[in-house]
Design a protein around this motif. Structure first.
Motif, PDB file in Angstrom:
ATOM      1  N   TRP A 160       0.656  -1.247  -0.043  1.00  0.00           N
ATOM      2  CA  TRP A 160       0.100  -0.038  -0.013  1.00  0.00           C
ATOM      3  C   TRP A 160       0.903   1.117   0.055  1.00  0.00           C
ATOM      4  O   TRP A 160       0.694   2.162  -0.761  1.00  0.00           O
ATOM      5  N   VAL A 161       1.953   1.302   0.760  1.00  0.00           N
ATOM      6  CA  VAL A 161       2.830   2.430   0.938  1.00  0.00           C
ATOM      7  C   VAL A 161       3.641   2.506  -0.450  1.00  0.00           C
ATOM      8  O   VAL A 161       3.701   3.720  -0.835  1.00  0.00           O
ATOM      9  N   CYS A 162       4.044   1.233  -0.971  1.00  0.00           N
ATOM     10  CA  CYS A 162       4.589   1.424  -2.352  1.00  0.00           C
ATOM     11  C   CYS A 162       3.734   2.069  -3.327  1.00  0.00           C
ATOM     12  O   CYS A 162       4.386   2.660  -4.322  1.00  0.00           O
ATOM     13  N   LEU A 163       2.567   1.629  -3.587  1.00  0.00           N
ATOM     14  CA  LEU A 163       1.773   2.056  -4.361  1.00  0.00           C
ATOM     15  C   LEU A 163       1.683   3.776  -4.341  1.00  0.00           C
ATOM     16  O   LEU A 163       1.772   4.334  -5.569  1.00  0.00           O
ATOM     17  N   HIS A 164       1.840   4.318  -3.336  1.00  0.00           N
ATOM     18  CA  HIS A 164       1.590   5.745  -2.962  1.00  0.00           C
ATOM     19  C   HIS A 164       2.860   6.315  -3.552  1.00  0.00           C
ATOM     20  O   HIS A 164       3.140   7.399  -4.395  1.00  0.00           O
ATOM     21  N   GLU A 165       3.931   5.733  -2.959  1.00  0.00           N
ATOM     22  CA  GLU A 165       5.487   6.363  -3.380  1.00  0.00           C
ATOM     23  C   GLU A 165       5.910   6.213  -5.112  1.00  0.00           C
ATOM     24  O   GLU A 165       6.428   6.799  -5.560  1.00  0.00           O
ATOM     25  N   VAL A 166       5.412   4.979  -5.187  1.00  0.00           N
ATOM     26  CA  VAL A 166       5.741   4.602  -6.876  1.00  0.00           C
ATOM     27  C   VAL A 166       4.974   5.481  -7.970  1.00  0.00           C
ATOM     28  O   VAL A 166       5.225   6.107  -8.814  1.00  0.00           O
ATOM     29  N   THR A 167       3.829   6.016  -7.489  1.00  0.00           N
ATOM     30  CA  THR A 167       2.934   6.936  -8.169  1.00  0.00           C
ATOM     31  C   THR A 167       3.719   8.160  -8.387  1.00  0.00           C
ATOM     32  O   THR A 167       3.864   8.968  -9.223  1.00  0.00           O
ATOM     33  N   HIS A 168       4.262   8.633  -7.086  1.00  0.00           N
ATOM     34  CA  HIS A 168       5.175  10.004  -7.306  1.00  0.00           C
ATOM     35  C   HIS A 168       6.141   9.684  -8.083  1.00  0.00           C
ATOM     36  O   HIS A 168       6.809  10.597  -8.887  1.00  0.00           O
ATOM     37  N   ARG A 169       7.281   8.594  -8.044  1.00  0.00           N
ATOM     38  CA  ARG A 169       8.146   8.522  -8.998  1.00  0.00           C
ATOM     39  C   ARG A 169       7.627   8.324 -10.430  1.00  0.00           C
ATOM     40  O   ARG A 169       8.311   8.804 -11.126  1.00  0.00           O
ATOM     41  N   THR A 170       6.361   7.916 -10.673  1.00  0.00           N
ATOM     42  CA  THR A 170       5.943   7.826 -12.108  1.00  0.00           C
ATOM     43  C   THR A 170       5.639   9.084 -12.629  1.00  0.00           C
ATOM     44  O   THR A 170       5.810   9.659 -13.700  1.00  0.00           O
ATOM     45  N   THR A 244      -0.777  19.529  -4.260  1.00  0.00           N
ATOM     46  CA  THR A 244      -2.019  19.153  -4.273  1.00  0.00           C
ATOM     47  C   THR A 244      -2.558  18.082  -5.059  1.00  0.00           C
ATOM     48  O   THR A 244      -3.128  17.053  -4.903  1.00  0.00           O
ATOM     49  N   LEU A 245      -2.127  18.426  -6.591  1.00  0.00           N
ATOM     50  CA  LEU A 245      -2.607  17.556  -7.504  1.00  0.00           C
ATOM     51  C   LEU A 245      -1.669  16.380  -7.263  1.00  0.00           C
ATOM     52  O   LEU A 245      -2.202  15.199  -7.600  1.00  0.00           O
ATOM     53  N   LEU A 246      -0.552  16.293  -7.103  1.00  0.00           N
ATOM     54  CA  LEU A 246       0.430  15.377  -7.020  1.00  0.00           C
ATOM     55  C   LEU A 246      -0.067  14.052  -5.885  1.00  0.00           C
ATOM     56  O   LEU A 246       0.177  13.068  -5.891  1.00  0.00           O
ATOM     57  N   GLU A 247      -0.199  14.845  -4.801  1.00  0.00           N
ATOM     58  CA  GLU A 247      -0.593  14.066  -3.379  1.00  0.00           C
ATOM     59  C   GLU A 247      -1.932  13.314  -3.801  1.00  0.00           C
ATOM     60  O   GLU A 247      -2.001  12.343  -3.369  1.00  0.00           O
ATOM     61  N   GLY A 248      -2.943  14.267  -4.292  1.00  0.00           N
ATOM     62  CA  GLY A 248      -4.144  13.795  -4.693  1.00  0.00           C
ATOM     63  C   GLY A 248      -4.216  12.699  -5.587  1.00  0.00           C
ATOM     64  O   GLY A 248      -4.949  11.582  -5.514  1.00  0.00           O
ATOM     65  N   HIS A 249      -3.357  12.669  -6.612  1.00  0.00           N
ATOM     66  CA  HIS A 249      -3.378  11.512  -7.702  1.00  0.00           C
ATOM     67  C   HIS A 249      -2.841  10.496  -6.992  1.00  0.00           C
ATOM     68  O   HIS A 249      -3.135   9.340  -7.414  1.00  0.00           O
ATOM     69  N   ALA A 250      -1.737  10.408  -6.285  1.00  0.00           N
ATOM     70  CA  ALA A 250      -1.008   9.182  -5.370  1.00  0.00           C
ATOM     71  C   ALA A 250      -2.255   8.747  -4.812  1.00  0.00           C
ATOM     72  O   ALA A 250      -2.254   7.354  -4.734  1.00  0.00           O
TER      73      ALA A 250
END
Length: 352
Positions: A160-170, A244-250
Protein backbone atom coordinates in the motif's frame (compact mmCIF):
# COMPACT_ATOMS: atom_id res chain seq x y z
CA UNK A 1 30.29 33.43 1.15
CA UNK A 2 28.02 33.44 4.19
CA UNK A 3 27.08 30.02 5.49
CA UNK A 4 23.41 29.93 6.35
CA UNK A 5 23.46 26.42 7.86
CA UNK A 6 26.23 24.39 9.42
CA UNK A 7 25.31 21.28 7.44
CA UNK A 8 27.63 18.94 9.32
CA UNK A 9 26.06 20.03 12.59
CA UNK A 10 22.57 19.66 11.11
CA UNK A 11 23.37 16.07 10.11
CA UNK A 12 24.90 15.29 13.51
CA UNK A 13 21.90 16.80 15.30
CA UNK A 14 19.39 14.90 13.17
CA UNK A 15 21.29 11.66 13.78
CA UNK A 16 21.53 12.22 17.51
CA UNK A 17 17.88 13.22 17.99
CA UNK A 18 16.25 10.70 15.63
CA UNK A 19 14.21 8.15 17.54
CA UNK A 20 15.40 4.59 17.52
CA UNK A 21 13.38 2.34 15.28
CA UNK A 22 11.23 -0.61 16.33
CA UNK A 23 13.02 -3.66 17.64
CA UNK A 24 13.79 -6.10 14.84
CA UNK A 25 16.35 -8.84 14.45
CA UNK A 26 18.98 -8.73 11.72
CA UNK A 27 17.08 -11.41 9.83
CA UNK A 28 13.83 -9.48 10.09
CA UNK A 29 15.48 -6.27 8.91
CA UNK A 30 16.99 -8.06 5.92
CA UNK A 31 13.59 -9.53 5.04
CA UNK A 32 11.87 -6.13 5.29
CA UNK A 33 14.40 -4.49 2.99
CA UNK A 34 14.18 -7.29 0.42
CA UNK A 35 10.39 -7.29 0.45
CA UNK A 36 10.14 -3.52 0.08
CA UNK A 37 12.37 -3.70 -2.99
CA UNK A 38 10.24 -6.50 -4.48
CA UNK A 39 6.99 -4.71 -3.69
CA UNK A 40 8.27 -1.52 -5.29
CA UNK A 41 8.66 -3.41 -8.57
CA UNK A 42 5.24 -4.99 -8.17
CA UNK A 43 3.68 -1.61 -7.43
CA UNK A 44 5.32 -0.11 -10.52
CA UNK A 45 3.44 -2.56 -12.72
CA UNK A 46 0.12 -1.85 -11.02
CA UNK A 47 0.61 1.93 -11.21
CA UNK A 48 1.57 1.88 -14.88
CA UNK A 49 -1.44 -0.28 -15.79
CA UNK A 50 -3.89 1.84 -13.80
CA UNK A 51 -2.64 5.31 -14.77
CA UNK A 52 -1.51 4.68 -18.33
CA UNK A 53 1.71 6.54 -17.53
CA UNK A 54 5.08 5.04 -18.48
CA UNK A 55 8.43 6.21 -17.20
CA UNK A 56 10.41 8.04 -19.90
CA UNK A 57 13.72 7.74 -18.07
CA UNK A 58 15.42 4.92 -16.21
CA UNK A 59 15.05 5.77 -12.55
CA UNK A 60 17.57 4.45 -10.03
CA UNK A 61 16.32 1.55 -7.90
CA UNK A 62 14.44 2.20 -4.70
CA UNK A 63 16.63 3.14 -1.77
CA UNK A 64 15.48 1.60 1.53
CA UNK A 65 16.77 3.79 4.35
CA UNK A 66 16.63 4.18 8.12
CA UNK A 67 15.79 7.42 9.88
CA UNK A 68 19.36 8.71 10.03
CA UNK A 69 19.95 7.97 6.35
CA UNK A 70 16.65 9.65 5.42
CA UNK A 71 17.75 12.83 7.20
CA UNK A 72 21.18 12.69 5.53
CA UNK A 73 19.66 12.36 2.04
CA UNK A 74 17.36 15.31 2.67
CA UNK A 75 20.20 17.42 4.02
CA UNK A 76 22.11 16.73 0.80
CA UNK A 77 19.04 17.76 -1.19
CA UNK A 78 18.50 20.91 0.83
CA UNK A 79 22.10 21.93 0.24
CA UNK A 80 21.40 21.93 -3.49
CA UNK A 81 18.64 24.49 -2.87
CA UNK A 82 19.88 26.54 0.06
CA UNK A 83 23.51 27.10 -0.97
CA UNK A 84 22.65 28.69 -4.36
CA UNK A 85 19.91 30.68 -2.62
CA UNK A 86 22.31 32.09 -0.03
CA UNK A 87 24.94 32.77 -2.70
CA UNK A 88 22.46 34.74 -4.76
CA UNK A 89 20.94 36.65 -1.87
CA UNK A 90 24.09 37.47 0.07
CA UNK A 91 26.14 38.55 -2.95
CA UNK A 92 29.39 40.16 -1.85
CA UNK A 93 28.09 41.11 1.59
CA UNK A 94 29.99 39.18 4.21
CA UNK A 95 28.85 39.11 7.83
CA UNK A 96 31.39 39.08 10.58
CA UNK A 97 33.13 35.75 11.01
CA UNK A 98 31.83 35.29 14.56
CA UNK A 99 28.25 36.22 13.64
CA UNK A 100 28.35 33.92 10.63
CA UNK A 101 29.72 31.00 12.64
CA UNK A 102 27.26 31.42 15.50
CA UNK A 103 24.28 31.94 13.19
CA UNK A 104 25.06 28.94 11.01
CA UNK A 105 25.55 26.68 14.02
CA UNK A 106 22.29 27.78 15.63
CA UNK A 107 20.43 27.24 12.37
CA UNK A 108 22.20 23.91 11.91
CA UNK A 109 20.92 22.67 15.26
CA UNK A 110 17.42 23.93 14.49
CA UNK A 111 17.37 22.37 11.01
CA UNK A 112 18.68 19.08 12.40
CA UNK A 113 15.97 19.10 15.07
CA UNK A 114 13.22 19.55 12.48
CA UNK A 115 14.65 16.79 10.26
CA UNK A 116 14.92 14.46 13.25
CA UNK A 117 11.22 14.95 13.92
CA UNK A 118 10.27 14.36 10.29
CA UNK A 119 12.57 11.34 10.01
CA UNK A 120 10.38 9.57 12.55
CA UNK A 121 7.18 10.19 10.59
CA UNK A 122 7.88 9.96 6.84
CA UNK A 123 7.13 6.53 5.34
CA UNK A 124 8.43 7.24 1.87
CA UNK A 125 9.44 10.06 -0.43
CA UNK A 126 10.45 10.79 -3.97
CA UNK A 127 13.41 13.11 -3.44
CA UNK A 128 14.03 15.31 -6.50
CA UNK A 129 16.59 17.88 -5.41
CA UNK A 130 19.87 16.03 -5.20
CA UNK A 131 20.04 14.22 -8.55
CA UNK A 132 18.36 13.70 -11.92
CA UNK A 133 15.71 12.28 -12.16
CA UNK A 134 15.33 11.87 -8.39
CA UNK A 135 15.32 8.88 -6.09
CA UNK A 136 12.63 6.89 -4.33
CA UNK A 137 13.20 6.52 -0.58
CA UNK A 138 11.35 4.09 1.69
CA UNK A 139 11.86 4.62 5.42
CA UNK A 140 11.84 1.02 6.67
CA UNK A 141 11.73 1.66 10.47
CA UNK A 142 8.72 3.94 10.12
CA UNK A 143 6.87 1.52 7.85
CA UNK A 144 7.40 -1.34 10.31
CA UNK A 145 6.47 0.84 13.28
CA UNK A 146 3.21 2.04 11.74
CA UNK A 147 2.13 -1.38 10.48
CA UNK A 148 2.63 -2.73 14.00
CA UNK A 149 0.77 0.14 15.65
CA UNK A 150 -2.30 -0.21 13.45
CA UNK A 151 -2.16 -4.01 13.41
CA UNK A 152 -1.89 -4.24 9.62
CA UNK A 153 -0.84 -7.25 7.60
CA UNK A 154 2.84 -6.41 6.88
CA UNK A 155 2.86 -7.33 3.19
CA UNK A 156 -0.43 -5.57 2.52
CA UNK A 157 0.66 -2.41 4.29
CA UNK A 158 4.05 -2.32 2.59
CA UNK A 159 2.52 -2.73 -0.85
CA UNK A 160 0.00 0.00 0.00
CA UNK A 161 2.82 2.41 0.88
CA UNK A 162 4.74 1.42 -2.25
CA UNK A 163 1.73 2.20 -4.46
CA UNK A 164 1.68 5.77 -3.16
CA UNK A 165 5.40 6.40 -3.45
CA UNK A 166 5.80 4.68 -6.83
CA UNK A 167 3.01 6.93 -8.13
CA UNK A 168 5.15 9.92 -7.19
CA UNK A 169 8.14 8.37 -8.96
CA UNK A 170 5.94 7.81 -12.01
CA UNK A 171 4.79 11.43 -11.99
CA UNK A 172 8.37 12.67 -12.15
CA UNK A 173 9.72 10.07 -14.59
CA UNK A 174 6.76 9.68 -16.97
CA UNK A 175 6.29 13.44 -17.39
CA UNK A 176 9.56 14.70 -18.92
CA UNK A 177 9.12 18.32 -17.86
CA UNK A 178 7.84 17.72 -14.29
CA UNK A 179 11.12 17.81 -12.36
CA UNK A 180 12.41 20.82 -14.28
CA UNK A 181 9.13 22.65 -13.77
CA UNK A 182 9.11 21.93 -10.04
CA UNK A 183 12.72 23.02 -9.58
CA UNK A 184 12.03 26.07 -11.72
CA UNK A 185 9.17 27.10 -9.46
CA UNK A 186 11.40 26.67 -6.41
CA UNK A 187 13.93 28.94 -8.12
CA UNK A 188 11.17 31.39 -8.97
CA UNK A 189 10.26 31.46 -5.28
CA UNK A 190 13.85 32.43 -4.52
CA UNK A 191 13.96 35.00 -7.33
CA UNK A 192 10.75 36.61 -6.05
CA UNK A 193 12.39 37.41 -2.73
CA UNK A 194 13.13 40.99 -1.83
CA UNK A 195 16.36 42.32 -0.39
CA UNK A 196 18.80 39.46 0.20
CA UNK A 197 19.74 40.50 3.70
CA UNK A 198 16.08 40.66 4.69
CA UNK A 199 15.13 37.27 3.29
CA UNK A 200 18.07 35.55 4.95
CA UNK A 201 17.04 37.05 8.25
CA UNK A 202 13.44 35.96 7.69
CA UNK A 203 14.60 32.44 6.90
CA UNK A 204 16.61 32.26 10.10
CA UNK A 205 13.72 33.72 12.06
CA UNK A 206 11.33 31.23 10.44
CA UNK A 207 13.39 28.26 11.62
CA UNK A 208 13.93 29.78 15.07
CA UNK A 209 10.25 30.62 15.47
CA UNK A 210 9.34 26.95 15.27
CA UNK A 211 10.24 26.23 18.89
CA UNK A 212 8.86 29.51 20.22
CA UNK A 213 5.53 29.20 18.43
CA UNK A 214 4.90 25.79 19.96
CA UNK A 215 3.99 27.68 23.12
CA UNK A 216 0.92 29.05 21.32
CA UNK A 217 -1.35 26.09 20.53
CA UNK A 218 -3.75 28.38 18.68
CA UNK A 219 -1.15 29.56 16.15
CA UNK A 220 -2.16 29.02 12.53
CA UNK A 221 1.21 29.94 11.08
CA UNK A 222 3.63 27.65 9.34
CA UNK A 223 7.32 28.17 8.75
CA UNK A 224 6.68 28.92 5.07
CA UNK A 225 4.25 31.69 6.10
CA UNK A 226 7.00 33.32 8.11
CA UNK A 227 9.52 33.56 5.30
CA UNK A 228 7.52 34.35 2.19
CA UNK A 229 7.23 37.84 0.73
CA UNK A 230 4.13 39.19 -1.02
CA UNK A 231 5.86 38.68 -4.39
CA UNK A 232 6.34 35.01 -3.57
CA UNK A 233 2.66 34.31 -2.96
CA UNK A 234 1.84 33.79 -6.65
CA UNK A 235 4.68 31.29 -6.95
CA UNK A 236 3.59 29.56 -3.76
CA UNK A 237 0.04 29.30 -5.11
CA UNK A 238 1.36 27.45 -8.18
CA UNK A 239 3.50 25.16 -6.03
CA UNK A 240 0.55 24.48 -3.72
CA UNK A 241 -1.66 23.59 -6.69
CA UNK A 242 1.03 21.28 -8.08
CA UNK A 243 1.67 19.49 -4.79
CA UNK A 244 -2.06 19.12 -4.11
CA UNK A 245 -2.46 17.54 -7.54
CA UNK A 246 0.47 15.15 -7.07
CA UNK A 247 -0.58 14.09 -3.58
CA UNK A 248 -4.21 13.68 -4.59
CA UNK A 249 -3.23 11.67 -7.66
CA UNK A 250 -1.13 9.32 -5.52
CA UNK A 251 -4.02 8.87 -3.09
CA UNK A 252 -6.43 8.23 -5.96
CA UNK A 253 -4.13 5.57 -7.43
CA UNK A 254 -3.71 3.90 -4.04
CA UNK A 255 -7.46 3.68 -3.60
CA UNK A 256 -8.01 2.58 -7.19
CA UNK A 257 -5.41 -0.18 -7.25
CA UNK A 258 -5.60 -1.23 -3.61
CA UNK A 259 -8.88 -3.17 -3.59
CA UNK A 260 -7.67 -5.31 -6.50
CA UNK A 261 -4.32 -6.37 -5.03
CA UNK A 262 -4.46 -5.74 -1.25
CA UNK A 263 -7.00 -7.89 0.59
CA UNK A 264 -7.02 -5.80 3.78
CA UNK A 265 -6.85 -2.37 2.13
CA UNK A 266 -10.17 -1.16 3.58
CA UNK A 267 -9.02 -1.82 7.13
CA UNK A 268 -5.60 -0.29 6.45
CA UNK A 269 -7.10 2.90 5.03
CA UNK A 270 -9.51 3.34 7.94
CA UNK A 271 -6.86 2.78 10.60
CA UNK A 272 -4.26 4.90 8.81
CA UNK A 273 -6.67 7.82 8.42
CA UNK A 274 -7.51 7.60 12.10
CA UNK A 275 -3.81 7.70 12.93
CA UNK A 276 -3.29 10.74 10.67
CA UNK A 277 -5.99 12.65 12.51
CA UNK A 278 -4.83 11.71 15.99
CA UNK A 279 -1.92 13.08 17.96
CA UNK A 280 -1.28 14.98 21.14
CA UNK A 281 -1.58 18.80 21.12
CA UNK A 282 2.19 19.27 20.93
CA UNK A 283 2.53 17.01 17.91
CA UNK A 284 -0.40 18.71 16.19
CA UNK A 285 1.25 22.10 16.76
CA UNK A 286 4.50 20.85 15.25
CA UNK A 287 2.68 19.42 12.24
CA UNK A 288 0.86 22.70 11.71
CA UNK A 289 4.00 24.80 11.97
CA UNK A 290 5.92 22.60 9.55
CA UNK A 291 3.06 22.72 7.08
CA UNK A 292 2.26 19.02 7.53
CA UNK A 293 -1.37 19.85 8.33
CA UNK A 294 -1.53 21.58 4.95
CA UNK A 295 -0.09 18.46 3.30
CA UNK A 296 -2.75 16.32 4.99
CA UNK A 297 -5.47 18.59 3.59
CA UNK A 298 -3.82 18.29 0.18
CA UNK A 299 -4.39 14.53 0.23
CA UNK A 300 -8.15 15.00 0.57
CA UNK A 301 -8.55 18.04 -1.69
CA UNK A 302 -6.34 16.60 -4.41
CA UNK A 303 -8.05 13.21 -4.27
CA UNK A 304 -11.44 14.85 -4.68
CA UNK A 305 -10.22 16.85 -7.68
CA UNK A 306 -8.65 13.85 -9.43
CA UNK A 307 -11.75 11.75 -8.80
CA UNK A 308 -13.94 14.51 -10.19
CA UNK A 309 -11.90 14.86 -13.36
CA UNK A 310 -11.62 11.10 -14.00
CA UNK A 311 -15.36 10.78 -13.46
CA UNK A 312 -15.96 13.37 -16.16
CA UNK A 313 -13.34 12.57 -18.82
CA UNK A 314 -11.79 9.22 -17.86
CA UNK A 315 -8.18 8.43 -17.04
CA UNK A 316 -6.88 9.26 -20.51
CA UNK A 317 -8.66 12.59 -20.32
CA UNK A 318 -7.23 13.24 -16.88
CA UNK A 319 -3.72 12.54 -18.18
CA UNK A 320 -3.92 15.64 -20.37
CA UNK A 321 -3.11 17.37 -17.11
CA UNK A 322 0.48 16.25 -17.74
CA UNK A 323 0.68 17.62 -21.30
CA UNK A 324 2.43 20.81 -20.23
CA UNK A 325 2.61 23.25 -17.31
CA UNK A 326 -0.25 25.13 -18.96
CA UNK A 327 -2.61 22.20 -18.43
CA UNK A 328 -1.88 21.87 -14.73
CA UNK A 329 -4.82 22.91 -12.53
CA UNK A 330 -4.83 26.40 -11.14
CA UNK A 331 -5.31 26.80 -7.42
CA UNK A 332 -8.94 27.89 -7.80
CA UNK A 333 -9.69 24.94 -10.11
CA UNK A 334 -8.79 22.34 -7.49
CA UNK A 335 -12.19 22.84 -5.89
CA UNK A 336 -13.95 22.95 -9.27
CA UNK A 337 -13.09 20.04 -11.61
CA UNK A 338 -15.62 21.34 -14.13
CA UNK A 339 -13.59 24.53 -14.52
CA UNK A 340 -10.43 22.59 -15.35
CA UNK A 341 -12.29 20.27 -17.74
CA UNK A 342 -13.88 23.24 -19.52
CA UNK A 343 -10.53 25.04 -19.87
CA UNK A 344 -8.52 22.03 -21.09
CA UNK A 345 -11.14 19.84 -22.85
CA UNK A 346 -13.90 22.25 -23.69
CA UNK A 347 -17.55 21.24 -23.08
CA UNK A 348 -17.76 17.49 -22.52
CA UNK A 349 -20.16 15.01 -21.07
CA UNK A 350 -19.44 12.45 -18.39
CA UNK A 351 -16.98 9.76 -19.37
CA UNK A 352 -18.51 6.40 -20.18
Amino acid sequence: MAQFVDWDLAAATAGALSKSGPAVSYEEATQVVAQLRDLTEEAAGHVAAYTGLTAQVEAPPVRVVDRKDWAAVNIAGLKHVIIPLVTRLSGDKQPGAVADAIGSRVTGVQAGTVLAYLSGRVLGQYEVFSAEPGQLLLNAPNIVEVERKIGADPRDFRLWVCLHEVTHRTQFTAVPWMRGYFLGEVQAFVDASQNGEHILERMRRGVATLSDALRDPDSRSSVIDLVQTPAQKAVLDRLTALMTLLEGHAEFVMDGVGPEVIPSVESIRAKFNQRRESGNPLEKAIRRLLGIEVKMRQYAEGHKFVHGVVERVGMAGFNKIFDSPLTLPRLDELGDPDAWVARVHGPVGLAS
